[in-house]
Design a protein around this motif. Structure first.
Motif, mmCIF file in Angstrom:
data_model
loop_
_atom_site.group_PDB
_atom_site.id
_atom_site.type_symbol
_atom_site.label_atom_id
_atom_site.label_comp_id
_atom_site.label_asym_id
_atom_site.label_seq_id
_atom_site.Cartn_x
_atom_site.Cartn_y
_atom_site.Cartn_z
ATOM 1 N N ALA A 113 0.829 -1.208 0.000
ATOM 2 C CA ALA A 113 0.000 0.000 0.000
ATOM 3 C C ALA A 113 0.865 1.260 0.000
ATOM 4 N N TRP A 114 1.930 1.261 0.810
ATOM 5 C CA TRP A 114 2.781 2.440 0.894
ATOM 6 C C TRP A 114 3.559 2.672 -0.398
ATOM 7 N N THR A 115 4.261 1.663 -0.867
ATOM 8 C CA THR A 115 5.161 1.873 -2.010
ATOM 9 C C THR A 115 4.436 2.012 -3.339
ATOM 10 N N LYS A 116 3.307 1.328 -3.495
ATOM 11 C CA LYS A 116 2.646 1.326 -4.799
ATOM 12 C C LYS A 116 1.512 2.341 -4.925
ATOM 13 N N ILE A 117 0.955 2.794 -3.784
ATOM 14 C CA ILE A 117 -0.178 3.724 -3.861
ATOM 15 C C ILE A 117 0.083 5.011 -3.075
ATOM 16 N N LEU A 118 0.294 4.876 -1.768
ATOM 17 C CA LEU A 118 0.330 6.061 -0.916
ATOM 18 C C LEU A 118 1.541 6.952 -1.149
ATOM 19 N N GLN A 119 2.714 6.376 -1.198
ATOM 20 C CA GLN A 119 3.913 7.192 -1.407
ATOM 21 C C GLN A 119 3.835 7.984 -2.708
ATOM 22 N N PRO A 120 3.496 7.353 -3.837
ATOM 23 C CA PRO A 120 3.377 8.148 -5.060
ATOM 24 C C PRO A 120 2.266 9.201 -4.988
ATOM 25 N N GLN A 121 1.148 8.869 -4.353
ATOM 26 C CA GLN A 121 0.045 9.826 -4.296
ATOM 27 C C GLN A 121 0.317 10.991 -3.353
ATOM 28 N N LEU A 122 1.219 10.813 -2.411
ATOM 29 C CA LEU A 122 1.579 11.898 -1.501
ATOM 30 C C LEU A 122 2.801 12.676 -1.990
ATOM 31 N N ASP A 123 3.283 12.337 -3.168
ATOM 32 C CA ASP A 123 4.421 13.011 -3.791
ATOM 33 C C ASP A 123 3.882 14.012 -4.808
ATOM 34 N N ILE A 124 4.210 15.266 -4.620
ATOM 35 C CA ILE A 124 3.715 16.344 -5.479
ATOM 36 C C ILE A 124 4.123 16.155 -6.935
ATOM 37 N N ARG A 125 5.171 15.376 -7.184
ATOM 38 C CA ARG A 125 5.661 15.186 -8.562
ATOM 39 C C ARG A 125 4.862 14.154 -9.343
ATOM 40 N N THR A 126 4.013 13.388 -8.684
ATOM 41 C CA THR A 126 3.214 12.377 -9.383
ATOM 42 C C THR A 126 2.207 13.062 -10.293
ATOM 43 N N ARG A 127 2.227 12.696 -11.537
ATOM 44 C CA ARG A 127 1.340 13.279 -12.541
ATOM 45 C C ARG A 127 0.470 12.209 -13.154
ATOM 46 N N PRO A 128 -0.722 12.484 -13.574
ATOM 47 C CA PRO A 128 -1.315 13.799 -13.761
ATOM 48 C C PRO A 128 -1.960 14.366 -12.507
ATOM 49 N N CYS A 129 -2.204 13.560 -11.486
ATOM 50 C CA CYS A 129 -2.797 14.104 -10.264
ATOM 51 C C CYS A 129 -2.312 13.305 -9.055
ATOM 52 N N ASN A 130 -2.481 13.910 -7.881
ATOM 53 C CA ASN A 130 -2.031 13.273 -6.652
ATOM 54 C C ASN A 130 -2.777 13.858 -5.461
ATOM 55 N N PHE A 131 -2.688 13.164 -4.332
ATOM 56 C CA PHE A 131 -3.318 13.659 -3.109
ATOM 57 C C PHE A 131 -2.591 14.882 -2.550
ATOM 58 N N ALA A 132 -1.310 15.002 -2.835
ATOM 59 C CA ALA A 132 -0.500 16.076 -2.251
ATOM 60 C C ALA A 132 -1.064 17.453 -2.585
ATOM 61 N N VAL A 133 -1.587 17.641 -3.792
ATOM 62 C CA VAL A 133 -2.112 18.962 -4.159
ATOM 63 C C VAL A 133 -3.389 19.290 -3.397
ATOM 64 N N LEU A 134 -4.050 18.291 -2.846
ATOM 65 C CA LEU A 134 -5.279 18.535 -2.089
ATOM 66 C C LEU A 134 -5.026 18.966 -0.650
ATOM 67 N N ILE A 135 -3.861 18.641 -0.125
ATOM 68 C CA ILE A 135 -3.578 18.882 1.297
ATOM 69 C C ILE A 135 -3.774 20.353 1.693
ATOM 70 N N PRO A 136 -3.245 21.335 0.951
ATOM 71 C CA PRO A 136 -3.486 22.736 1.354
ATOM 72 C C PRO A 136 -4.968 23.083 1.412
ATOM 73 N N ARG A 137 -5.769 22.548 0.502
ATOM 74 C CA ARG A 137 -7.194 22.838 0.511
ATOM 75 C C ARG A 137 -7.870 22.218 1.718
ATOM 76 N N LEU A 138 -7.356 21.111 2.207
ATOM 77 C CA LEU A 138 -7.933 20.474 3.377
ATOM 78 C C LEU A 138 -7.656 21.270 4.640
ATOM 79 N N MET A 139 -6.587 22.073 4.620
ATOM 80 C CA MET A 139 -6.208 22.860 5.791
ATOM 81 C C MET A 139 -6.986 24.175 5.889
ATOM 82 N N GLU A 140 -7.683 24.552 4.808
ATOM 83 C CA GLU A 140 -8.452 25.808 4.820
ATOM 84 C C GLU A 140 -9.599 25.708 5.809
ATOM 85 N N LYS A 141 -9.882 26.797 6.436
ATOM 86 C CA LYS A 141 -10.993 26.824 7.398
ATOM 87 C C LYS A 141 -12.140 27.586 6.830
#
Length: 91
Positions: free
Chosen positions: A63-91
């Motif tokens: 799960a970590w090496t094949k899904i989570l690590q790449p999805q939490l890496d901002i360089r993963t294209r075309p999309c990733n979870f990392a770009v969502l993190i700032p939006r999740l922090m908005e109040k």
């Protein structure tokens, strides 16, 4: 015996659809049809990503090496979870 998915699912504000299917597809290459017994759930709870995967060392590594690590890496294209993190922090 593991009731984690049932305990966590009601706490999620939004589920990450397809996480379990992707995990089982990847896991099938490693353990074959036994992956049908793999219980996973992923989603957002209170602005936090939550991932529940099988507890074996191999399953966590997969799960970590094949899904989570790449999805939490901002360089993963075309999309990733990392770009969502700032939006999740908005109040």
């Amino acid at each position: 015996r593991d009731s984690t998915p049932e305990a966590v699912t009601p706490l999620l504000d939004k589920q990450v659809e397809g996480f379990g299917e992707l995990y089982r597809q990847i896991s099938f290459e490693e353990i074959g049809a036994s992956t049908l017994q793999s219980r996973t759930v992923a989603g957002l709870a209170n602005g936090t990503f939550v991932f529940c995967v099988p507890g074996s060392t191999g399953a966590c590594r997969t799960a970590w090496t094949k899904i989570l690590q790449p999805q939490l890496d901002i360089r993963t294209r075309p999309c990733n979870f990392a770009v969502l993190i700032p939006r999740l922090m908005e109040k």
